[in-house]
Design an enzyme around this catalytic site. Structure first.
Site, PDB file in Angstrom:
ATOM      1  N   ASN A   7       0.870  -1.180   0.000  1.00  0.00           N
ATOM      2  CA  ASN A   7       0.000   0.000   0.000  1.00  0.00           C
ATOM      3  C   ASN A   7       0.905   1.228   0.000  1.00  0.00           C
ATOM      4  O   ASN A   7       1.468   1.592   1.026  1.00  0.00           O
ATOM      5  CB  ASN A   7      -0.880  -0.047   1.259  1.00  0.00           C
ATOM      6  CG  ASN A   7      -1.858   1.105   1.325  1.00  0.00           C
ATOM      7  OD1 ASN A   7      -1.826   2.026   0.483  1.00  0.00           O
ATOM      8  ND2 ASN A   7      -2.731   1.077   2.316  1.00  0.00           N
ATOM      9  N   ARG A 100      -2.646  -2.158  -3.445  1.00  0.00           N
ATOM     10  CA  ARG A 100      -3.863  -1.374  -3.246  1.00  0.00           C
ATOM     11  C   ARG A 100      -3.822  -0.208  -4.235  1.00  0.00           C
ATOM     12  O   ARG A 100      -2.853   0.547  -4.272  1.00  0.00           O
ATOM     13  CB  ARG A 100      -3.903  -0.833  -1.823  1.00  0.00           C
ATOM     14  CG  ARG A 100      -5.097   0.060  -1.630  1.00  0.00           C
ATOM     15  CD  ARG A 100      -5.049   0.759  -0.305  1.00  0.00           C
ATOM     16  NE  ARG A 100      -6.229   1.579  -0.180  1.00  0.00           N
ATOM     17  CZ  ARG A 100      -6.259   2.711   0.499  1.00  0.00           C
ATOM     18  NH1 ARG A 100      -5.203   3.153   1.112  1.00  0.00           N
ATOM     19  NH2 ARG A 100      -7.370   3.399   0.559  1.00  0.00           N
ATOM     20  N   HIS A 190     -13.056   3.045   0.037  1.00  0.00           N
ATOM     21  CA  HIS A 190     -13.091   2.077   1.152  1.00  0.00           C
ATOM     22  C   HIS A 190     -13.808   0.781   0.742  1.00  0.00           C
ATOM     23  O   HIS A 190     -14.271   0.033   1.597  1.00  0.00           O
ATOM     24  CB  HIS A 190     -13.837   2.638   2.389  1.00  0.00           C
ATOM     25  CG  HIS A 190     -13.130   3.744   3.088  1.00  0.00           C
ATOM     26  ND1 HIS A 190     -13.820   4.790   3.671  1.00  0.00           N
ATOM     27  CD2 HIS A 190     -11.835   3.978   3.314  1.00  0.00           C
ATOM     28  CE1 HIS A 190     -12.957   5.630   4.220  1.00  0.00           C
ATOM     29  NE2 HIS A 190     -11.743   5.164   4.018  1.00  0.00           N
ATOM     30  N   ARG A 251     -11.335  16.052   6.893  1.00  0.00           N
ATOM     31  CA  ARG A 251     -12.162  16.385   5.721  1.00  0.00           C
ATOM     32  C   ARG A 251     -13.559  16.811   6.178  1.00  0.00           C
ATOM     33  O   ARG A 251     -14.129  16.228   7.093  1.00  0.00           O
ATOM     34  CB  ARG A 251     -12.309  15.185   4.783  1.00  0.00           C
ATOM     35  CG  ARG A 251     -11.022  14.760   4.133  1.00  0.00           C
ATOM     36  CD  ARG A 251     -11.302  13.709   3.043  1.00  0.00           C
ATOM     37  NE  ARG A 251     -10.089  13.038   2.645  1.00  0.00           N
ATOM     38  CZ  ARG A 251      -9.881  11.729   2.772  1.00  0.00           C
ATOM     39  NH1 ARG A 251     -10.813  10.941   3.284  1.00  0.00           N
ATOM     40  NH2 ARG A 251      -8.740  11.202   2.374  1.00  0.00           N
ATOM     41  N   GLU A 396      -8.306  -5.014   5.443  1.00  0.00           N
ATOM     42  CA  GLU A 396      -8.195  -4.792   4.007  1.00  0.00           C
ATOM     43  C   GLU A 396      -7.025  -5.574   3.410  1.00  0.00           C
ATOM     44  O   GLU A 396      -7.098  -6.059   2.284  1.00  0.00           O
ATOM     45  CB  GLU A 396      -8.045  -3.295   3.727  1.00  0.00           C
ATOM     46  CG  GLU A 396      -9.325  -2.537   4.083  1.00  0.00           C
ATOM     47  CD  GLU A 396      -9.137  -1.034   4.145  1.00  0.00           C
ATOM     48  OE1 GLU A 396      -9.281  -0.403   3.096  1.00  0.00           O
ATOM     49  OE2 GLU A 396      -8.855  -0.507   5.232  1.00  0.00           O
TER      50      GLU A 396
END
Ligand code: AMP
Length: 415
Positions: A7, A100, A190, A251, A396
């Site tokens: 990743n 990823r 996600h 965010r 993940e």
């Protein structure tokens, strides 16, 4: 098979080595044998963390100038006779690499083996995710440079799970030519996490995939909710970019887009500057003025800090709003699933989100909520609750590793 799961961020390389294979999925006997993180890639004082399972982690500060050097550093560590990773002595023991990739655009609806054509298509998607895809690509190119075609590489996309959303959910109500010309639409992110926890739920309750009707809440540094009906994502809160939807660490989530023009006219800088504020200085950090970390905000709120208390209320309200919206869209839900850093750890946030939803059939058991500990699947709703509430840890990397095996062996995917 030993899968190297990678990743890559713009200045970080995170990896795991997972021993897994098709016959290990059912019994959950896959094992992580090593993991690590290299931060500040591109600097003379990069931070290197490497850990073989069951051994003391290695930490050091070293010059690491790019992603290629970072991967070579991991290779050197793996091949060092002092490093004892179960089943691995050299890179020849790595059978596949799973990357990823954040944005797969409309082209990628599932994980794929990387070849020249796929690379070109991921390059094209970089326009849609300029903060993420170029970093993911650096990792892929670095692996090509180091290993050539010897080790198969697979791309797993954050967006792919949401490719089942219907038009009415993914289109924005702006002139249609913007979609036709520029592919402006909701993609969602996600996806690997939403897909993984929905899969875990299915295994827990013993249902076929087509009968899974749940709302998954990935609440971590980034946050998103997903409506999963008949086993498919039919809507999600993140949009064309990860900025839309729930309130996150830094965010803003949903805001009136006219605010951007207003701030611009007030002289707050270029449009890019303003979006930088919405991405990096808003959310829990912007409201609380303290931190983007939920632990700090919960602590300050308990000590009476008003802005911290307000940030928590705003966070919970936004999640409630989407639970209501998705329950309407799905004509009810069988379960609500909490996952990721906040979802798995915060007793308070889970309580604040579920509070006052009893008329929707959502009844949290306060005692069970307190007992939920990270790393364990747990049902935390009351016996009487029409909608089950679960905490399910996400993983993940494991899904990335399993997808990599499936793609390399051309086996059907589980979801
Ligand atoms: P993730 O992106 O899934 O790794 O989640 C990271 C975030 O989870 C952190 O920034 C924290 O806001 C949050 N978090 C982690 N542990 C806790 C905790 N014990 N209580 C509340 N929030 C937590």
């Amino acid at each position: 098979m030993n899968v190297f799961v990678l990743n890559c961020g713009s200045s970080s390389v995170k990896f795991q080595i997972i021993n897994t294979d098709l016959d290990m999925f059912e019994t959950d006997s896959d094992r992580r044998v090593a993991k690590g993180l290299i931060e500040r890639v591109g600097k003379d004082d990069a931070i290197v963390n490497l850990e073989a399972e069951g051994q003391e982690p290695i930490k050091s500060i070293e010059p690491i100038h790019d992603h290629r050097e970072a991967i070579l550093r991991i290779k050197k560590w793996m091949e060092d006779p002092n490093t004892k990773i179960e089943g691995i002595h050299s890179w020849d023991d790595i059978h596949a690499i799973g990357h990823r990739v954040v944005h797969g655009g409309e082209k990628f609806t599932k994980s794929v083996k990387i070849d020249k054509e796929v690379l070109a298509q991921i390059e094209e998607c970089a326009d849609l995710a300029p903060l993420h895809n170029p970093a993911n690509l650096k990792g892929i190119y670095a692996c090509y440079e180091i290993f050539g075609d010897k080790i198969p590489q697979v791309a797993v996309f954050d967006t792919a799970f949401h490719s089942t959303m219907p038009e009415e959910a993914y289109l924005y109500a702006i002139p249609m030519e913007f979609y036709e010309k520029y592919r402006i639409r909701r993609y969602g992110f996600h996806g690997t996490s939403h897909r993984y926890v929905a899969y875990r739920y299915r295994k827990l309750v013993g249902k076929p995939r087509e009968e899974v009707n749940v709302i998954t809440l990935h609440l971590g540094n980034g946050c998103s909710a997903c409506a999963i009906k008949n086993g498919q994502s039919i809507n999600t809160t993140m949009g064309m970019t990860p900025l839309e939807g729930l309130i996150m660490g830094t965010r803003s989530g949903d805001i009136d887009p006219a605010i951007v023009e207003y701030l611009y006219n007030k002289g707050l800088g270029s449009v890019t500057d303003i979006f930088n504020i919405l991405n990096k200085k808003s959310g829990m950090l912007g409201v609380s003025g303290l931190s983007n970390d939920m632990r700090d905000i919960e602590k300050a709120a308990a000590e009476g800090n008003h802005r911290a208390q307000l940030a928590l209320k705003m966070f919970a309200l936004r999640v409630k709003k989407y639970i209501g919206a998705y329950m309407a869209e799905m004509n009810g839900t069988d379960a609500i699933i909490f996952t990721a850093g906040i979802g798995e750890n915060s007793v308070l946030i889970r309580k604040m989100i579920c509070e006052g939803l009893e008329n929707l059939g959502i009844e949290l058991d306060d005692e069970l909520n307190k007992q939920a500990v990270r790393g364990k699947c747990m049902k935390i709703s009351k016996e009487t609750s029409k909608v089950a509430i679960y905490v399910i840890p996400t993983n993940e990397e494991l899904l990335l590793a399993r997808d990599t095996v499936r793609v390399v062996k051309d086996a059907p995917r589980m979801w």
